[in-house]
Every structure is written in structure tokens, then in C-alpha cells.
Motif scaffolding. Structure first.
Motif, short mmCIF file in Angstrom:
data_model
loop_
_atom_site.label_atom_id
_atom_site.label_comp_id
_atom_site.label_asym_id
_atom_site.label_seq_id
_atom_site.Cartn_x
_atom_site.Cartn_y
_atom_site.Cartn_z
N ASP A 1 0.85 -1.19 0.00
CA ASP A 1 0.00 0.00 0.00
C ASP A 1 0.89 1.24 0.00
O ASP A 1 1.76 1.40 0.86
CB ASP A 1 -0.91 0.03 1.23
CG ASP A 1 -2.03 -0.99 1.14
OD1 ASP A 1 -2.34 -1.44 0.03
OD2 ASP A 1 -2.58 -1.36 2.21
N VAL A 2 0.66 2.12 -0.97
CA VAL A 2 1.41 3.38 -1.05
C VAL A 2 0.47 4.50 -0.65
O VAL A 2 -0.55 4.75 -1.31
CB VAL A 2 1.94 3.61 -2.48
CG1 VAL A 2 2.65 4.96 -2.55
CG2 VAL A 2 2.88 2.48 -2.89
N HIS A 3 0.81 5.20 0.42
CA HIS A 3 -0.02 6.28 0.95
C HIS A 3 0.39 7.59 0.29
O HIS A 3 1.36 8.24 0.72
CB HIS A 3 0.11 6.37 2.47
CG HIS A 3 -0.46 5.18 3.19
ND1 HIS A 3 -1.72 5.18 3.75
CD2 HIS A 3 0.07 3.95 3.41
CE1 HIS A 3 -1.95 3.99 4.30
NE2 HIS A 3 -0.88 3.23 4.11
N ALA A 4 -0.34 7.99 -0.74
CA ALA A 4 -0.01 9.21 -1.47
C ALA A 4 -0.44 10.46 -0.71
O ALA A 4 0.23 11.49 -0.75
CB ALA A 4 -0.66 9.19 -2.85
N LEU A 5 -1.59 10.39 -0.03
CA LEU A 5 -2.09 11.50 0.78
C LEU A 5 -2.50 10.96 2.14
O LEU A 5 -3.14 9.91 2.23
CB LEU A 5 -3.29 12.17 0.10
CG LEU A 5 -3.02 12.82 -1.26
CD1 LEU A 5 -4.33 13.30 -1.88
CD2 LEU A 5 -2.04 13.97 -1.15
N ARG A 6 -2.17 11.72 3.19
CA ARG A 6 -2.43 11.27 4.56
C ARG A 6 -3.19 12.34 5.34
O ARG A 6 -2.63 13.38 5.68
CB ARG A 6 -1.11 10.95 5.28
CG ARG A 6 -0.28 9.84 4.64
CD ARG A 6 1.07 9.73 5.33
NE ARG A 6 1.92 8.72 4.74
CZ ARG A 6 2.00 7.45 5.15
NH1 ARG A 6 1.27 7.06 6.18
NH2 ARG A 6 2.82 6.59 4.57
N ASP A 7 -4.46 12.11 5.53
CA ASP A 7 -5.31 12.95 6.38
C ASP A 7 -5.14 14.44 6.04
O ASP A 7 -4.88 15.28 6.90
CB ASP A 7 -4.99 12.71 7.86
CG ASP A 7 -6.11 13.21 8.76
OD1 ASP A 7 -7.28 13.19 8.33
OD2 ASP A 7 -5.80 13.62 9.91
N VAL A 8 -5.33 14.77 4.77
CA VAL A 8 -5.15 16.14 4.30
C VAL A 8 -6.40 16.96 4.60
O VAL A 8 -7.52 16.57 4.24
CB VAL A 8 -4.85 16.16 2.79
CG1 VAL A 8 -4.96 17.58 2.23
CG2 VAL A 8 -3.47 15.58 2.53
N ASN A 9 -6.20 18.12 5.22
CA ASN A 9 -7.26 19.10 5.45
C ASN A 9 -6.81 20.42 4.84
O ASN A 9 -5.71 20.91 5.12
CB ASN A 9 -7.54 19.26 6.94
CG ASN A 9 -8.16 18.01 7.55
OD1 ASN A 9 -9.33 17.73 7.36
ND2 ASN A 9 -7.33 17.24 8.26
N PHE A 10 -7.67 21.00 4.01
CA PHE A 10 -7.27 22.17 3.24
C PHE A 10 -8.51 22.96 2.85
O PHE A 10 -9.53 22.39 2.50
CB PHE A 10 -6.52 21.71 1.98
CG PHE A 10 -6.19 22.82 1.02
CD1 PHE A 10 -5.09 23.64 1.22
CD2 PHE A 10 -6.97 23.02 -0.12
CE1 PHE A 10 -4.79 24.65 0.32
CE2 PHE A 10 -6.67 24.03 -1.02
CZ PHE A 10 -5.57 24.85 -0.79
N ARG A 11 -8.41 24.30 2.91
CA ARG A 11 -9.49 25.17 2.47
C ARG A 11 -8.94 26.27 1.58
O ARG A 11 -7.82 26.76 1.81
CB ARG A 11 -10.20 25.83 3.66
CG ARG A 11 -11.13 24.92 4.44
CD ARG A 11 -11.84 25.72 5.52
NE ARG A 11 -12.85 24.93 6.20
CZ ARG A 11 -13.68 25.41 7.13
NH1 ARG A 11 -13.60 26.70 7.48
NH2 ARG A 11 -14.56 24.64 7.70
#
Length: 246
Positions: free
Chosen positions: A31-41
Motif C-alpha cells: 500500500d502506497v499512501h499518497a495522501l495522509r489525512d489532508v485538510n485544506f481550504r
């Protein structure tokens, strides 16, 4: 055209939000985690520069915000609407109506002129011919290519092709423009001119710009600076308001 960047910035509401965004790719048994719990506005009028090294997750994030790829978990909200469970047709309509994309490799249609490449999104929206022509000529003039409207991509320089791509991204009057390494194929002088143009258009059109890059020279154009590393976002400092028009 009147500069409205500060007005947009001060009056803008949240246009785009990524909430607890995760993207995992399966590579064989790994498993390759490209994005980890991203929060953005991003609020209307924002100009956000996202920096990070190769392989940090920049393109994966861009694909999520552009609604090209779906997250493994979390969601992307466009003007408050959750998109993860929407059918492909609905996502395509949002992209067509609200999102402009500037690709690293331009993605222009080689057999079409600069004018026809910029016009194409308006054809998809069934805009009448005269209105299409007027809007395309005005946009080409804004990016400094009015005199080259009849040339095909192979008759244009790299910087000129990138300006055609910018014009195409803006012609539908989107609320969001996502740019993937917009200066990667350009020399430093042309790259600076392109970024100057994008900054002016951000102010003039009240459009959210999110520029994904690994080029530190681009950072000075951002009102906000975000770094991505191993799929995680780090906001660097406070948001900087656009300068008032003089």
C-alpha cells in the motif's frame, strides 16, 4: 480592467475544502499512501502555492482537488457540496462549469489553432458562435496572444503554448484554476512572465488559483504557501492579502 483581488480576498467565502483526505494506491502487495489525512481550504480570491519534492504527493493532491480521482477516504467539497459519492457525470459537469486546469505538458490539440484550442471548452458549453469568438479574442488579448490566434501549437514557443493553456483554463470563467508545474517546461524568464500573468488574472477575475510546484522561484507569487511532504500538508505562515490597487 479593475483590479479586484483585495475585494475578492476580503469578501470571499470557502470555495474548496478537502476534509480528512486520504489516498492509498495498491502496488502489488504494498500500500502506497499518497495522501495522509489532508485538510485544506481555499477561499474565493486565494492564490495558493503548494511546494514539495518529487514524490511528495503534489500531483495526487491536484487530481483530488480537480475531481479527476476519488479519495480512498475523506471528501472534497466544492461550494459546500460533497463530491466523493457523486456520479462521474456530475463530477464532469462541476469541472466543466467551475474548474480550469493548466497541465504541465499543455495538452493542446495539435491540429487546432490557438483560438480554436481556447474556444473548445465553450463549444462544450454550447455558447453561441459570436459570443464564443468575442470571449476568445478578449482572452487571447489578455494573455498577449491576440496576434497569434491563428497559429497551431507547433508554431508557438513553449511560453506561448503555456499562455494558450492559461487562456483555455480561464475562458469558461471558472471559480478555480489548478496548475500543475506551470513553469516546468519554461526558461526562468518566460516562467516569471507566466506567473506574473497568472497573478494579474487572479486579481482581475477573483479566481482561486492553486499552483502545485517544486520550483522555489514560484513561491513569491502566493498569498498562501503550503508544503507537502510524504502526503501531508503543512501551512507555512499566515495568509497574505493581495496588495491594494494603485
Amino acid at each position: 480592467m479593475e483590479t479586484r483581488g483585495r475585494f475578492c480576498y476580503e469578501q470571499g467565502s470557502v470555495f474548496l475544502e478537502a476534509a480528512s483526505l486520504n489516498k492509498v494506491y495498491r502496488m502489488g502487495t504494498t500500500d502506497v499512501h499518497a495522501l495522509r489525512d489532508v485538510n485544506f481550504r481555499a477561499i474565493q480570491g486565494d492564490f495558493v502555492v503548494i511546494n514539495g519534492p518529487s514524490g511528495s504527493g503534489k500531483t495526487s493532491l491536484l487530481n483530488q482537488l480537480a475531481l479527476i480521482d476519488r479519495p480512498t477516504s475523506g471528501d472534497v467539497y466544492v461550494e459546500g457540496t460533497a463530491t466523493r459519492e457523486l456520479p462521474e457525470g456530475s463530477l464532469a459537469e462541476i469541472r466543466k462549469a467551475k474548474i480550469g486546469l493548466i497541465f504541465q505538458t499543455f495538452n493542446l490539440v495539435p491540429v487546432l489553432s490557438a483560438m480554436e484550442n481556447v474556444e473548445y471548452p465553450l463549444l462544450l458549453q454550447r455558447i453561441p458562435r459570436k459570443d464564443r469568438r468575442d470571449r476568445v479574442l478578449k482572452m487571447l488579448d489578455e494573455v498577449g496572444l491576440a496576434d497569434l490566434a491563428g497559429r497551431r501549437p507547433d508554431q508557438l514557443s513553449g511560453g506561448q503554448r503555456q499562455r494558450v493553456a492559461i487562456a483555455r483554463a480561464l475562458i469558461t470563467e471558472p471559480k478555480l484554476v489548478l496548475a500543475d508545474e506551470p513553469t516546468a517546461n519554461l526558461d526562468s524568464e518566460t516562467g516569471a512572465r507566466i506567473m506574473d500573468q497568472m497573478s494579474r488574472l487572479n486579481e482581475q477575475h477573483c479566481v482561486v488559483f492553486i499552483v502545485v510546484t517544486h520550483d522555489p522561484a514560484v513561491s513569491k507569487y502566493g498569498q498562501r504557501h503550503v508544503r507537502i511532504h510524504d502526503g501531508q500538508l503543512i501551512e507555512e505562515g499566515a495568509r497574505v492579502a493581495p496588495a491594494a490597487a494603485t
